[in-house]
Design an enzyme around this catalytic site. Structure first.
Site, PDB file in Angstrom:
ATOM      1  N   ASP A  44       3.609 -27.786 -64.928  1.00  0.00           N
ATOM      2  CA  ASP A  44       3.505 -29.240 -65.011  1.00  0.00           C
ATOM      3  C   ASP A  44       3.194 -29.826 -63.639  1.00  0.00           C
ATOM      4  OD1 ASP A  44       3.998 -29.458 -67.718  1.00  0.00           O
ATOM      5  OD2 ASP A  44       6.148 -29.717 -67.490  1.00  0.00           O
TER       6      ASP A  44
ATOM      7  N   ARG B  76      -4.319 -28.856 -68.677  1.00  0.00           N
ATOM      8  CA  ARG B  76      -3.758 -29.917 -69.518  1.00  0.00           C
ATOM      9  C   ARG B  76      -4.122 -31.241 -68.858  1.00  0.00           C
ATOM     10  NH1 ARG B  76       1.628 -32.730 -70.407  1.00  0.00           N
ATOM     11  NH2 ARG B  76       1.805 -32.918 -72.660  1.00  0.00           N
TER      12      ARG B  76
ATOM     13  N   THR C 246      -2.842 -36.701 -75.172  1.00  0.00           N
ATOM     14  CA  THR C 246      -2.848 -38.153 -75.299  1.00  0.00           C
ATOM     15  C   THR C 246      -2.379 -38.553 -76.690  1.00  0.00           C
ATOM     16  OG1 THR C 246      -4.227 -40.155 -75.170  1.00  0.00           O
ATOM     17  CG2 THR C 246      -5.279 -38.162 -76.021  1.00  0.00           C
ATOM     18  N   HIS C 247      -1.799 -39.760 -76.781  1.00  0.00           N
ATOM     19  CA  HIS C 247      -1.452 -40.342 -78.075  1.00  0.00           C
ATOM     20  C   HIS C 247      -2.377 -41.510 -78.407  1.00  0.00           C
ATOM     21  CE1 HIS C 247       2.329 -38.750 -76.236  1.00  0.00           C
ATOM     22  NE2 HIS C 247       2.342 -38.103 -77.380  1.00  0.00           N
TER      23      HIS C 247
ATOM     24  N   ARG D 139      11.204 -41.665 -68.267  1.00  0.00           N
ATOM     25  CA  ARG D 139       9.746 -41.736 -68.110  1.00  0.00           C
ATOM     26  C   ARG D 139       9.057 -42.048 -69.431  1.00  0.00           C
ATOM     27  NH1 ARG D 139      10.836 -37.787 -64.170  1.00  0.00           N
ATOM     28  NH2 ARG D 139      10.514 -36.029 -65.573  1.00  0.00           N
ATOM     29  N   ARG D 140       9.628 -41.585 -70.540  1.00  0.00           N
ATOM     30  CA  ARG D 140       9.049 -41.937 -71.841  1.00  0.00           C
ATOM     31  C   ARG D 140       9.211 -43.441 -72.112  1.00  0.00           C
ATOM     32  NH1 ARG D 140       8.174 -37.631 -70.668  1.00  0.00           N
ATOM     33  NH2 ARG D 140       6.432 -38.852 -69.862  1.00  0.00           N
TER      34      ARG D 140
END
Length: 304
Positions: free
Chosen positions: A132, A182, A224-225, A286-287
Site C-alpha cells: 500500500d 493498484r 474506485t467506487h 479515513r473512510r
C-alpha cells in the site's frame, strides 16, 4: 462544512489518544461496516462470503507507524499468519500491507528484512502481495523499495495515487518492470505543493494514469467506487482491446456492494479490499474523511 469534517477525520486518523479511546468501544462506532472484524478467522469468513458471490479479495491486517523493532516483527508475523490462513482455507485472496507497519519509519533495512520474509512465504503458496502507498513522506522510499524487490521477486505490486503530481512520472519510470499497479485517487491529507487540491484535477489525472498504465502493458487494478470512472475504464479497455488478464476492478469492503455485484454479473473481475484487526481506527477515520455523509451511519449505530 464537508471540508471541515474531512479535515477533522483525517486529524483523528493520526491521533493515538483518540484511537485508544475509540477502541474501548470496539467496532460499535459502525466500523464493522468497513472492517471485517478484529481476528483473522472473521476476515477469512468475510472472504468466503465474497468468493461465494464471484468476488476475490485482498486481506489487510490493519496497523501502521510502529515505533519499535519488536512491534515491526509482530506485524510481520501477523502478515505471515494471514498468508497461512489464506492458504489453509483455500480462499481466493491475496495480501496487502503497509511498509510503516514493518518498520520503515525505524530503518529501511528492518523494513526490507521483514518484507522479504513475507514475500518468500507468499511465493511458497503462490500468493501475491500488494504494498500500500501511505502519505507523501513515504512515497519515494516505498517506490525505491519496490524497485529493489522487483529485481528478484515478481509476486509483488504497489499502489499509485492519482492526487499526487508526481504519479504520472512514477508510472513512466516503472514502465520497464511491467508492474502490477493498484491505481487509486488517494485518501491522505496532502499539501497542495505535492497534490492536486481540486477533485476535478484528481479525476483527470486518474484517467491519465489508467490509460497510460494500460498502454504501457502493465496490470491495472483500478480501485474506485466512482461509476463514471468505471465507465471510462470500461470504454478504454474496449477501445484498446485489453484482455481480461490485464486488469481488474477493486473496491473497499462495505462500500458500493451493489456496484461490485453488477460488475461481476457483467463478467468483470472484482477484488474487494478486506481490512481486519484491532488497530482499525485510523482506517475507519479515513473512510469517513472520504465521504463525511457516512457520519450519519455511525451516529445511528451509536444510538441503537
Amino acid at each position: 462544512m464537508e471540508a471541515l469534517l474531512r479535515t477533522l477525520f483525517q486529524s483523528f486518523a493520526k491521533s493515538q489518544s483518540v484511537g485508544r479511546m475509540a477502541r474501548r468501544y470496539g467496532l460499535r462506532f459502525g466500523a464493522s461496516r468497513f472492517v471485517a472484524g478484529e481476528t483473522i478467522d472473521g476476515a477469512i469468513e468475510a472472504v468466503r462470503a465474497l468468493n461465494a458471490t464471484g468476488r476475490v479479495a485482498t486481506l489487510d491486517h490493519l496497523g501502521e507507524f510502529v515505533s519499535t523493532e519488536a512491534e515491526a516483527e509482530l506485524s510481520m508475523r501477523m502478515c505471515l499468519k494471514t498468508l497461512d490462513a489464506i492458504n489453509e482455507a483455500g480462499v481466493e485472496a491475496n495480501l496487502s500491507l503497509k511498509l510503516t507497519s514493518l518498520g520503515l519509519g525505524i530503518s529501511d533495512e528492518l523494513c526490507m528484512r521483514n518484507l522479504t520474509t513475507i514475500l518468500n512465504r507468499a511465493r511458497l503458496y503462490g500468493l501475491f502481495v500488494r504494498i500500500d502507498m501511505e502519505d507523501f513522506t513515504y512515497c519515494e522510499k516505498t517506490i525505491s523499495i519496490y524497485k529493489q524487490l522487483r529485481e528478484q521477486i515478481d509476486n509483488v505490486g504497489i499502489v499509485i495515487q492519482a492526487y499526487l503530481y508526481r504519479s504520472i512520472d512514477d508510472i513512466e519510470n516503472l514502465k520497464a518492470l511491467k508492474p502490477n499497479l493498484r491505481l487509486v485517487k488517494g485518501a491522505y491529507k496532502e499539501s497542495p505543493k505535492v497534490a492536486y487540491p481540486s477533485k476535478s484535477d484528481v479525476d483527470d489525472n486518474f484517467k491519465r494514469l489508467i490509460s497510460t498504465h494500460l498502454m504501457n502493458g502493465g496490470y491495472a487494478a483500478i480501485a474506485t467506487h466512482d461509476s463514471q470512472m468505471i465507465d471510462y475504464a470500461k470504454k478504454l479497455i474496449q477501445d484498446l482491446s485489453i484482455p481480461p488478464d490485464r486488469y481488474e476492478f477493486q473496491m473497499l469492503y462495505g462500500i458500493r456492494e451493489d456496484l461490485q455485484l453488477a460488475l461481476v454479473r457483467e463478467g468483470y473481475k472484482v477484488r474487494v479490499y478486506v481490512p481486519f484487526g484491532s488497530d482499525w481506527f485510523g482506517y475507519f477515520m479515513r473512510r469517513l474523511a472520504e465521504r463525511p455523509a457516512n457520519v450519519w451511519f455511525v451516529l445511528k449505530n451509536l444510538f441503537k
